[in-house]
Design a protein around this motif. Structure first.
Motif, mmCIF file in Angstrom:
data_model
loop_
_atom_site.group_PDB
_atom_site.id
_atom_site.type_symbol
_atom_site.label_atom_id
_atom_site.label_comp_id
_atom_site.label_asym_id
_atom_site.label_seq_id
_atom_site.Cartn_x
_atom_site.Cartn_y
_atom_site.Cartn_z
ATOM 1 N N LEU A 19 38.950 36.862 33.412
ATOM 2 C CA LEU A 19 39.221 36.434 34.774
ATOM 3 C C LEU A 19 38.434 35.183 35.131
ATOM 4 O O LEU A 19 37.364 34.934 34.585
ATOM 5 C CB LEU A 19 38.872 37.565 35.745
ATOM 6 N N ALA A 20 38.989 34.390 36.028
ATOM 7 C CA ALA A 20 38.318 33.193 36.506
ATOM 8 C C ALA A 20 38.790 32.915 37.923
ATOM 9 O O ALA A 20 39.919 33.248 38.284
ATOM 10 C CB ALA A 20 38.650 32.006 35.607
ATOM 11 N N VAL A 21 37.907 32.318 38.714
ATOM 12 C CA VAL A 21 38.259 31.983 40.093
ATOM 13 C C VAL A 21 39.430 31.004 40.085
ATOM 14 O O VAL A 21 39.474 30.090 39.262
ATOM 15 C CB VAL A 21 37.038 31.393 40.831
ATOM 16 N N ASP A 22 40.378 31.227 40.979
ATOM 17 C CA ASP A 22 41.611 30.442 41.135
ATOM 18 C C ASP A 22 42.667 30.734 40.069
ATOM 19 O O ASP A 22 43.741 30.144 40.085
ATOM 20 C CB ASP A 22 41.342 28.927 41.172
ATOM 21 N N LYS A 23 42.369 31.638 39.153
ATOM 22 C CA LYS A 23 43.358 32.006 38.144
ATOM 23 C C LYS A 23 44.413 32.925 38.764
ATOM 24 O O LYS A 23 44.090 33.827 39.533
ATOM 25 C CB LYS A 23 42.664 32.736 36.987
ATOM 26 N N LYS A 24 45.674 32.682 38.391
ATOM 27 C CA LYS A 24 46.763 33.562 38.828
ATOM 28 C C LYS A 24 46.983 34.627 37.769
ATOM 29 O O LYS A 24 47.071 34.313 36.576
ATOM 30 C CB LYS A 24 48.050 32.760 39.021
ATOM 31 N N VAL A 25 47.060 35.862 38.209
ATOM 32 C CA VAL A 25 47.188 36.960 37.247
ATOM 33 C C VAL A 25 48.277 37.951 37.668
ATOM 34 O O VAL A 25 48.522 38.171 38.851
ATOM 35 C CB VAL A 25 45.854 37.737 37.098
ATOM 36 N N ASP A 26 48.934 38.505 36.672
ATOM 37 C CA ASP A 26 49.742 39.710 36.856
ATOM 38 C C ASP A 26 48.862 40.832 36.336
ATOM 39 O O ASP A 26 48.390 40.769 35.206
ATOM 40 C CB ASP A 26 51.021 39.652 36.019
ATOM 41 N N PHE A 27 48.647 41.837 37.173
ATOM 42 C CA PHE A 27 47.706 42.873 36.751
ATOM 43 C C PHE A 27 48.178 44.264 37.134
ATOM 44 O O PHE A 27 49.049 44.440 37.984
ATOM 45 C CB PHE A 27 46.306 42.597 37.336
ATOM 46 N N GLY A 28 47.588 45.222 36.447
ATOM 47 C CA GLY A 28 47.858 46.619 36.739
ATOM 48 C C GLY A 28 46.582 47.262 37.255
ATOM 49 O O GLY A 28 45.483 46.863 36.880
ATOM 50 N N PHE A 29 46.741 48.240 38.155
ATOM 51 C CA PHE A 29 45.544 48.912 38.682
ATOM 52 C C PHE A 29 45.852 50.354 39.030
ATOM 53 O O PHE A 29 47.000 50.738 39.228
ATOM 54 C CB PHE A 29 44.986 48.154 39.898
ATOM 55 N N VAL A 30 44.792 51.126 39.070
ATOM 56 C CA VAL A 30 44.901 52.544 39.425
ATOM 57 C C VAL A 30 43.919 52.836 40.557
ATOM 58 O O VAL A 30 42.956 52.095 40.757
ATOM 59 C CB VAL A 30 44.573 53.468 38.228
ATOM 60 N N LYS A 31 44.162 53.910 41.281
ATOM 61 C CA LYS A 31 43.223 54.337 42.311
ATOM 62 C C LYS A 31 42.243 55.306 41.678
ATOM 63 O O LYS A 31 42.632 56.243 40.989
ATOM 64 C CB LYS A 31 43.961 55.015 43.465
ATOM 65 N N GLU A 32 40.967 55.053 41.887
ATOM 66 C CA GLU A 32 39.926 55.948 41.385
ATOM 67 C C GLU A 32 38.941 56.203 42.505
ATOM 68 O O GLU A 32 38.133 55.342 42.828
ATOM 69 C CB GLU A 32 39.182 55.299 40.212
ATOM 70 N N GLY A 33 39.021 57.352 43.123
ATOM 71 C CA GLY A 33 38.167 57.620 44.277
ATOM 72 C C GLY A 33 38.480 56.627 45.372
ATOM 73 O O GLY A 33 39.638 56.484 45.760
ATOM 74 N N ASP A 34 37.465 55.927 45.842
ATOM 75 C CA ASP A 34 37.666 54.947 46.904
ATOM 76 C C ASP A 34 38.005 53.569 46.360
ATOM 77 O O ASP A 34 38.231 52.636 47.111
ATOM 78 C CB ASP A 34 36.395 54.829 47.765
ATOM 79 N N ASP A 35 37.998 53.429 45.034
ATOM 80 C CA ASP A 35 38.215 52.122 44.428
ATOM 81 C C ASP A 35 39.632 51.957 43.903
ATOM 82 O O ASP A 35 40.266 52.920 43.482
ATOM 83 C CB ASP A 35 37.281 51.935 43.226
ATOM 84 N N TYR A 36 40.077 50.721 43.916
ATOM 85 C CA TYR A 36 41.271 50.348 43.165
ATOM 86 C C TYR A 36 40.758 49.592 41.948
ATOM 87 O O TYR A 36 40.048 48.595 42.071
ATOM 88 C CB TYR A 36 42.209 49.499 44.024
ATOM 89 N N SER A 81 39.326 43.656 47.491
ATOM 90 C CA SER A 81 38.498 43.763 46.294
ATOM 91 C C SER A 81 39.065 44.786 45.320
ATOM 92 O O SER A 81 39.558 45.837 45.737
ATOM 93 C CB SER A 81 37.089 44.209 46.662
ATOM 94 N N PHE A 82 39.008 44.466 44.075
ATOM 95 C CA PHE A 82 39.333 45.405 43.005
ATOM 96 C C PHE A 82 38.111 45.535 42.106
ATOM 97 O O PHE A 82 37.435 44.544 41.820
ATOM 98 C CB PHE A 82 40.502 44.893 42.152
ATOM 99 N N LYS A 83 37.884 46.737 41.652
ATOM 100 C CA LYS A 83 36.872 46.943 40.635
ATOM 101 C C LYS A 83 37.535 46.616 39.292
ATOM 102 O O LYS A 83 38.699 46.968 39.081
ATOM 103 C CB LYS A 83 36.431 48.410 40.660
ATOM 104 N N VAL A 84 36.813 45.961 38.405
ATOM 105 C CA VAL A 84 37.378 45.632 37.096
ATOM 106 C C VAL A 84 36.911 46.679 36.093
ATOM 107 O O VAL A 84 35.731 47.042 36.061
ATOM 108 C CB VAL A 84 36.950 44.221 36.645
ATOM 109 N N LYS A 85 37.845 47.173 35.309
ATOM 110 C CA LYS A 85 37.598 48.319 34.448
ATOM 111 C C LYS A 85 36.411 48.133 33.504
ATOM 112 O O LYS A 85 35.584 49.017 33.359
ATOM 113 C CB LYS A 85 38.857 48.615 33.627
ATOM 114 N N ASP A 86 36.341 46.985 32.833
ATOM 115 C CA ASP A 86 35.229 46.779 31.894
ATOM 116 C C ASP A 86 34.939 45.278 31.703
ATOM 117 O O ASP A 86 35.644 44.423 32.246
ATOM 118 C CB ASP A 86 35.511 47.468 30.555
#
Ligand SMILES: [Cu+2]
Length: 87
Positions: free
Chosen positions: A64-81, A52-57
């Motif tokens: 985003l959509a189910v079954d969509k392929k994405v290239d994405f960036g993420f950061v670690k924030e506390g216990d969340d990515y 699971s990833f938390k989405v920023k906003d």
């Protein structure tokens, strides 16, 4: 270019943005979390996995959509990515 709130903070608090690609399996619009089957993430030494990833906003969530392929960036924030960018 996006303005980044992080840029206002001291460099010591700068977060590393990790890059990954994957396919979205589930979206929980209420909690703002998405389940993604992602490929390897070299910067974290991660193998491919489903997690699971938390989405920023909401703007990002709307791309985003189910079954969509994405290239994405993420950061670690506390216990969340937290997904911060999507291509
Ligand atoms: Cu993972």
């Amino acid at each position: 270019m996006k303005s980044m709130d992080m840029a206002k903070k001291p460099a010591a608090n700068a977060q590393t943005t990790h890059e990954a690609n994957g396919t979205i399996r589930k979206i929980n619009a209420k909690t703002g979390y998405v389940l993604i089957v992602h490929g390897p993430v070299n910067s974290l030494n991660w193998p491919p996995m489903t997690m699971s990833f938390k989405v920023k906003d909401k703007d990002l969530l709307a791309k985003l959509a189910v079954d969509k392929k994405v290239d994405f960036g993420f950061v670690k924030e506390g216990d969340d990515y937290v997904m911060t960018t999507v291509k």
